[in-house]
Scaffold this motif. Structure first.
Motif, PDB file in Angstrom:
ATOM      1  N   ASN A 172      -6.335  -2.709   5.645  1.00 54.48           N
ATOM      2  CA  ASN A 172      -6.002  -4.211   6.385  1.00 54.48           C
ATOM      3  C   ASN A 172      -4.918  -4.571   6.526  1.00 54.48           C
ATOM      4  OD1 ASN A 172      -5.271  -5.495   3.865  1.00 54.48           O
ATOM      5  ND2 ASN A 172      -7.094  -5.109   2.884  1.00 54.48           N
ATOM      6  N   LEU A 173      -4.771  -5.173   6.829  1.00 54.80           N
ATOM      7  CA  LEU A 173      -3.560  -5.902   7.919  1.00 54.80           C
ATOM      8  C   LEU A 173      -2.445  -6.264   6.372  1.00 54.80           C
ATOM      9  CD1 LEU A 173      -5.292  -8.060  10.156  1.00 54.80           C
ATOM     10  CD2 LEU A 173      -3.549  -6.377  10.740  1.00 54.80           C
ATOM     11  N   GLU A 174      -2.791  -6.945   5.171  1.00 54.83           N
ATOM     12  CA  GLU A 174      -2.360  -7.627   4.383  1.00 54.83           C
ATOM     13  C   GLU A 174      -1.600  -5.812   3.811  1.00 54.83           C
ATOM     14  OE1 GLU A 174      -5.606  -8.624   4.974  1.00 54.83           O
ATOM     15  OE2 GLU A 174      -4.399 -10.933   5.924  1.00 54.83           O
ATOM     16  N   ASN A 175      -2.389  -5.044   3.966  1.00 54.89           N
ATOM     17  CA  ASN A 175      -1.167  -4.167   3.106  1.00 54.89           C
ATOM     18  C   ASN A 175      -1.360  -2.646   3.984  1.00 54.89           C
ATOM     19  OD1 ASN A 175      -3.540  -2.461   3.368  1.00 54.89           O
ATOM     20  ND2 ASN A 175      -4.295  -2.890   1.490  1.00 54.89           N
ATOM     21  N   ALA A 176      -1.353  -2.670   5.443  1.00 53.72           N
ATOM     22  CA  ALA A 176      -0.938  -0.845   6.270  1.00 53.72           C
ATOM     23  C   ALA A 176       0.631  -0.979   5.834  1.00 53.72           C
ATOM     24  CB  ALA A 176      -1.442  -1.721   7.702  1.00 53.72           C
ATOM     25  N   GLN A 177       1.332  -2.279   6.163  1.00 53.67           N
ATOM     26  CA  GLN A 177       2.938  -2.103   6.031  1.00 53.67           C
ATOM     27  C   GLN A 177       2.890  -1.498   5.542  1.00 53.67           C
ATOM     28  OE1 GLN A 177       7.069  -3.913   7.153  1.00 53.67           O
ATOM     29  NE2 GLN A 177       5.440  -5.432   7.847  1.00 53.67           N
ATOM     30  N   MET A 178       2.828  -1.884   3.952  1.00 53.00           N
ATOM     31  CA  MET A 178       3.018  -1.059   2.299  1.00 53.00           C
ATOM     32  C   MET A 178       2.844   0.361   2.599  1.00 53.00           C
ATOM     33  SD  MET A 178       2.031  -2.977  -1.250  1.00 53.00           S
ATOM     34  CE  MET A 178       0.250  -2.600  -0.998  1.00 53.00           C
ATOM     35  N   ILE A 179       1.642   0.280   3.049  1.00 53.55           N
ATOM     36  CA  ILE A 179       1.366   1.454   2.131  1.00 53.55           C
ATOM     37  C   ILE A 179       2.251   2.609   3.502  1.00 53.55           C
ATOM     38  CG2 ILE A 179      -0.819   3.042   2.596  1.00 53.55           C
ATOM     39  CD1 ILE A 179      -2.859   0.799   2.136  1.00 53.55           C
ATOM     40  N   MET A 180       2.911   2.353   4.949  1.00 52.83           N
ATOM     41  CA  MET A 180       3.146   3.226   5.477  1.00 52.83           C
ATOM     42  C   MET A 180       4.395   3.674   4.645  1.00 52.83           C
ATOM     43  SD  MET A 180       1.495   4.224   8.121  1.00 52.83           S
ATOM     44  CE  MET A 180       2.837   4.967   9.396  1.00 52.83           C
ATOM     45  N   ALA A 182       5.087   3.528   1.416  1.00 57.31           N
ATOM     46  CA  ALA A 182       4.607   3.999   0.927  1.00 57.31           C
ATOM     47  C   ALA A 182       5.169   5.965   0.834  1.00 57.31           C
ATOM     48  CB  ALA A 182       4.004   4.007   0.110  1.00 57.31           C
ATOM     49  N   GLY A 183       4.572   6.312   2.403  1.00 56.41           N
ATOM     50  CA  GLY A 183       4.686   7.328   2.380  1.00 56.41           C
ATOM     51  C   GLY A 183       3.513   7.884   3.802  1.00 56.41           C
ATOM     52  N   ALA A 184       2.827   7.073   3.351  1.00 56.84           N
ATOM     53  CA  ALA A 184       1.611   7.519   4.449  1.00 56.84           C
ATOM     54  C   ALA A 184       2.273   7.901   6.112  1.00 56.84           C
ATOM     55  CB  ALA A 184       0.799   6.911   4.654  1.00 56.84           C
ATOM     56  N   ASN A 185       1.711   9.201   6.502  1.00 58.89           N
ATOM     57  CA  ASN A 185       2.078   9.315   7.816  1.00 58.89           C
ATOM     58  C   ASN A 185       0.995   8.124   9.111  1.00 58.89           C
ATOM     59  OD1 ASN A 185       3.224  12.148   6.842  1.00 58.89           O
ATOM     60  ND2 ASN A 185       4.714  11.430   7.657  1.00 58.89           N
ATOM     61  N   SER A 186      -0.070   8.165   8.298  1.00 57.01           N
ATOM     62  CA  SER A 186      -1.118   8.016   9.652  1.00 57.01           C
ATOM     63  C   SER A 186      -1.694   6.775   8.362  1.00 57.01           C
ATOM     64  CB  SER A 186      -2.178   9.051  10.437  1.00 57.01           C
ATOM     65  OG  SER A 186      -3.456   8.413  10.416  1.00 57.01           O
ATOM     66  N   LEU A 187      -3.159   6.077   9.158  1.00 60.99           N
ATOM     67  CA  LEU A 187      -3.499   4.715   8.453  1.00 60.99           C
ATOM     68  C   LEU A 187      -5.234   5.502   8.819  1.00 60.99           C
ATOM     69  CD1 LEU A 187      -2.110   1.519   8.312  1.00 60.99           C
ATOM     70  CD2 LEU A 187      -1.734   3.156   5.905  1.00 60.99           C
ATOM     71  N   ALA A 188      -5.850   5.396   8.190  1.00 59.61           N
ATOM     72  CA  ALA A 188      -7.341   5.728   8.698  1.00 59.61           C
ATOM     73  C   ALA A 188      -8.011   4.264   8.361  1.00 59.61           C
ATOM     74  CB  ALA A 188      -8.258   6.393   7.850  1.00 59.61           C
ATOM     75  N   ILE A 210       1.844  -0.923  11.057  1.00 57.17           N
ATOM     76  CA  ILE A 210       1.941   0.362  11.371  1.00 57.17           C
ATOM     77  C   ILE A 210       3.554   0.503  12.032  1.00 57.17           C
ATOM     78  CG2 ILE A 210       1.818   2.829  11.880  1.00 57.17           C
ATOM     79  CD1 ILE A 210      -0.711   2.329  12.086  1.00 57.17           C
ATOM     80  N   LEU A 211       4.544  -0.388  12.929  1.00 60.83           N
ATOM     81  CA  LEU A 211       5.171   0.373  13.654  1.00 60.83           C
ATOM     82  C   LEU A 211       6.664  -0.711  13.511  1.00 60.83           C
ATOM     83  CD1 LEU A 211       3.889   0.514  17.484  1.00 60.83           C
ATOM     84  CD2 LEU A 211       4.591   2.849  16.542  1.00 60.83           C
ATOM     85  N   LYS A 212       6.287  -2.050  12.733  1.00 55.41           N
ATOM     86  CA  LYS A 212       6.843  -2.640  12.452  1.00 55.41           C
ATOM     87  C   LYS A 212       8.053  -2.113  12.135  1.00 55.41           C
ATOM     88  CE  LYS A 212       4.572  -7.113  12.004  1.00 55.41           C
ATOM     89  NZ  LYS A 212       4.131  -7.889  11.131  1.00 55.41           N
TER      90      LYS A 212
END
Length: 212
Positions: A172-180, A182-188, A210-212
């Motif tokens: 979600n919006l709260e954890n998206a940037q943190m997951i990217m 951490a190494g994700a190339n994409s968020l599903a 994602i783009l931040k």
């Protein structure tokens, strides 16, 4: 976060009619695309092949209009008849190596869900084009999951493979940037967009994270 050269699709919508909570899933898909979704997977678990194909062909009309790739979840025949961009399979589905032996899938995108760390060493992973890390966080959207990877699990997988990593599970919006980071190339994303009152706005906000 730079684009992965083999998977330049940073916001990945996984959609089903059920997850759209009674709204037209084609309209939700269109709004999500306008908001910034880069690729869409159709996942329908409890309907017959004929109905699945009908939905896939309807969704293909939308994705083609906006030049967005369509992935079919776990149904090779539907993927082929809809001439989808690719297919995504799990550990208990038809294997990526079996798919690659079929003429239609020789040059198609194949995604493979990672539920155990040991899977990184198998032939299915090496055959796949991208890996679904499922789930990052547990979610009611998909209850048959095995390992809740969390941020530490995602970071470890990133250190062990160069394959594009698609993170899924309660994003979600709260954890998206943190997951990217951490190494994700994409968020599903499933519910965050499908159940949103404004899918376009939510997709746009996720893309901005994602783009931040």
């Amino acid at each position: 976060m730079s684009l992965h050269p083999k998977f330049p699709y940073q916001l990945y919508l996984v959609i089903s009619e059920k997850d759209c909570l009674g709204r037209n899933f084609l309209k939700v898909a269109k709004e999500a695309i306008l908001g910034g979704v880069d690729i869409i997977q159709l996942r329908e678990k409890n309907i017959g092949k004929k109905e699945f194909l009908q939905k896939a062909l309807q969704l293909k009309d939308v994705t083609e209009k906006y030049n967005i790739p369509l992935i079919i979840n776990d149904h090779p025949e539907v993927a082929e008849k809809a001439d989808a961009f690719g297919i995504h399979v799990g550990n208990n589905d038809i294997s990526p190596t079996s798919l690659r032996d079929q003429s239609f899938f020789k040059n198609k995108m194949i995604g493979y869900s990672i539920e155990y760390l040991e899977q990184l060493e198998n032939e299915q992973t090496s055959t796949s084009d991208y890996l679904g890390i499922s789930p990052i966080f547990s979610t009611n959207t998909k209850e048959d999951t095995v390992t809740e990877w969390g941020i530490d699990g995602l970071t470890k997988i990133k250190s062990l493979t160069d394959k594009p990593l698609i993170a899924i599970g309660n994003i979600n919006l709260e954890n998206a940037q943190m997951i990217m980071k951490a190494g994700a190339n994409s968020l599903a994303v499933v519910s965050a967009i499908c159940a949103s009152e404004n899918p376009q706005k939510t997709a746009s906000e996720l893309k901005n994270e994602i783009l931040k």
